[in-house]
Design an enzyme around this catalytic site. Structure first.
Site, PDB file in Angstrom:
ATOM      1  N   LYS A  70     -11.477   1.778 -19.064  1.00 30.02           N
ATOM      2  CA  LYS A  70     -11.224   0.813 -17.985  1.00 30.02           C
ATOM      3  C   LYS A  70      -9.785   0.312 -18.121  1.00 30.02           C
ATOM      4  O   LYS A  70      -9.359  -0.103 -19.208  1.00 30.02           O
ATOM      5  CB  LYS A  70     -12.220  -0.343 -18.118  1.00 30.02           C
ATOM      6  CG  LYS A  70     -12.491  -1.101 -16.845  1.00 30.02           C
ATOM      7  CD  LYS A  70     -13.658  -2.062 -17.068  1.00 30.02           C
ATOM      8  CE  LYS A  70     -13.995  -2.851 -15.832  1.00 30.02           C
ATOM      9  NZ  LYS A  70     -14.998  -3.890 -16.120  1.00 30.02           N
TER      10      LYS A  70
HETATM   11  O1  G3P Z   1     -16.804  -6.314 -14.928  1.00 33.83           O
HETATM   12  C1  G3P Z   1     -15.968  -6.816 -13.970  1.00 33.83           C
HETATM   13  C2  G3P Z   1     -16.597  -7.775 -12.969  1.00 33.83           C
HETATM   14  O2  G3P Z   1     -17.859  -7.349 -12.573  1.00 33.83           O
HETATM   15  C3  G3P Z   1     -16.520  -9.221 -13.353  1.00 33.83           C
HETATM   16  O3  G3P Z   1     -17.370 -10.041 -12.639  1.00 33.83           O
HETATM   17  O4  G3P Z   1     -18.514 -12.202 -12.319  1.00 33.83           O
HETATM   18  O5  G3P Z   1     -16.604 -12.049 -13.948  1.00 33.83           O
HETATM   19  O6  G3P Z   1     -16.192 -11.950 -11.502  1.00 33.83           O
HETATM   20  P1  G3P Z   1     -17.147 -11.645 -12.593  1.00 33.83           P
END
Ligand code: G3P
Length: 219
Positions: A84
């Site tokens: 990633k």
């Molecule tokens: O893994 C990346 C993404 O899904 C993060 O989500 O909830 O931290 O905005 P969030």
């Protein structure tokens, strides 16, 4: 459509993997911190639970550093681990180098269709637009998914669109309708997607009636 879990919690991964529908797992530095575990150890354990792509994020901010970290992760961790990379110019360059070496990537922190297309041009296996974080700013994150899918429909792009930062089941349903290839979401949303009060009520009624069939010795 692929369903990924967005977590580094191995108990949650085991739970959802046991349903037989888990296609992959995404992690990020914040999720690794939340797990309280060693980065490589927890990613190796996740990769042993789920056969699908497991995203492990690089933290270097220069291309050489990103590539070096990626090669280290690929040499030390199971084959299903993919790299990633943040959507910055240095990340695009790293994505191109890794793609040319046959290493799969997930370009993350994407907030525009232009960024998604640039990452696809660099050979990304996945691009990760963040829906919820756009919603948090008062804009509509789902519009971004629609714009990206429209863009994809105009060209022959093999990169998969991985909808991320999903906050509720409606996000997932809208992604399905827009044709996003993959959605990554917390375990809570997998559980919400499966929950329906009429299913619970139906089971309760069937079980009650079946108990009476058994009591009558007719089972
Ligand atoms: O893994 C990346 C993404 O899904 C993060 O989500 O909830 O931290 O905005 P969030």
């Amino acid at each position: 459509m692929e369903f990924f879990l967005d977590t580094a919690d191995v108990d949650e991964i085991r739970e959802i993997a046991s349903w037989g529908i888990l296609d992959g797992v995404t992690t990020n530095p914040s999720l690794i911190k939340k797990s309280g575990r060693d980065f490589k150890q927890v990613v190796a354990e996740i990769a042993s639970i789920c056969d699908g792509p497991i995203s492990a994020e690089v933290t270097a901010m220069d291309t050489d550093g990103m590539v070096a970290q990626a090669l280290e992760l690929k040499s030390e961790l199971p084959d299903n681990v993919i790299i990633k990379i943040p959507c910055v110019p240095e990340g695009l360059a790293a994505t191109r180098i890794l793609t040319d070496k046959g290493i799969k990537t997930n370009v993350t922190l994407i907030f525009s269709a232009a960024q998604a297309l640039m990452a696809a041009k660099a050979g990304a296996t996945y691009v990760s637009p963040f829906i919820g974080r756009i919603d948090d700013t008062g804009h509509d994150g789902m519009t971004l998914i629609a714009e990206i899918m429209d863009t994809w429909n105009n060209y022959d792009i093999s990169t998969k669109v991985l909808a991320a930062s999903i906050r509720h089941p409606t996000h997932v349903l809208q992604c399905i309708q827009l044709g996003a290839h993959t959605a990554t979401m917390p375990a809570k949303i997998f559980r919400q997607l499966m929950k329906h009060p009429l299913t619970d009520k139906g089971i309760e009624g069937f079980m009650k009636d079946w108990a009476e069939v058994e009591a009558a010795g007719k089972a």
